[in-house]
Design an enzyme around this catalytic site. Sequence first.
Site: not given
Ligand code: NAD
Length: 289
Positions: A63, A140, A153, A157
């Site tokens: 975590d 992001s 958010y 970022k």
């Molecule tokens: P997702 O929600 O599928 O994956 C995020 C993961 O982070 C999840 O598996 C969640 O369980 C984990 N997580 C949350 N809190 C946590 C903690 N305290 N400790 C460990 N793990 C934790 O979404 P994703 O899109 O795969 O996100 C991954 C990254 O990409 C994130 O940093 C997100 O901000 C970034 N991002 C996503 C998007 C989008 O549109 N999906 C766009 C830009 C950036």
Amino acid sequence: EKKVVLITGCSSGIGLSLAVRLASDTSKTFKVYATMRNLAKKERLLESVKGLHRDTLEILQMDVTDRQSILNARDKVVEKRVDILVCNAGVGMMGPLEVQSLDSMRHILEVNLFGTIQTIQVFLSKMKAQGHGRILVTGSTGGLHGLPFNEVYCASKFAIEGACESLAVLLQHFNIQVSLIECGPVNSDFLINLQKAELGDASLQQVDDQTLSLYEKYLQHCSMVFQNAAQDTEDIVKVFLDAIHSANPAFRYFTNSVMPPLTKLKVTESDGVKYIKAMSKIIFADEDQ
Ligand code: NAD
């Protein structure tokens, strides 16, 4: 000798896809430590790798908001080194700023900002001492320009951009390259895991009508963008691979290969006026701007 990769947030989305891709690499070049907050969620990852990769994949609990769990995961890396650290865990937050509680805002910063920073902290001394390393961070476009109803958010970022850019300057002296993989919308569990104010929520009753109608427009825009323009996690993984395989990785990678026009506008028109108007027009379809 295998490259040791440790990835955060692997129970879904980008982290899961990256872990699967690297652990299944036919060259067997990578030993992947896929970490997740809740090990009860490891089935999806295990199913995706189809149990074939016992020697290239290890799943660990981590975590990113819990320093002890990061230290415990680090101590379970049998190679006693990490060559490539991927800070990917993150969570979104959407809604009018007035309704966000301090606790919920803190949680976003705890995960996205301090989670990323303290993960890097824990692995940094060893990486410096070993004289090489890569730190890859899922960034992001919301870390490069503002988005209405995403203030906290975006703040988290943007903050990561500052932390990573600062580190990149220093760490090149230690043969450690820092790279941000800047994503636009991605099909993952992001929208499911996000802390989002729903239009029917009681908390929104205290919000003025104009904000609510703009929020409704924003939500429509957002679902349209995710339906029409979101990339698949595999597309993002390809960009991670570019960075990983490059001898001289860039600091910033855009997952569409070029800087999106709006991000460019923010950079080229530095007084910010054009960006704010353009973004408002796109999201709220303002006729009068
Ligand atoms: P997702 O929600 O599928 O994956 C995020 C993961 O982070 C999840 O598996 C969640 O369980 C984990 N997580 C949350 N809190 C946590 C903690 N305290 N400790 C460990 N793990 C934790 O979404 P994703 O899109 O795969 O996100 C991954 C990254 O990409 C994130 O940093 C997100 O901000 C970034 N991002 C996503 C998007 C989008 O549109 N999906 C766009 C830009 C950036």
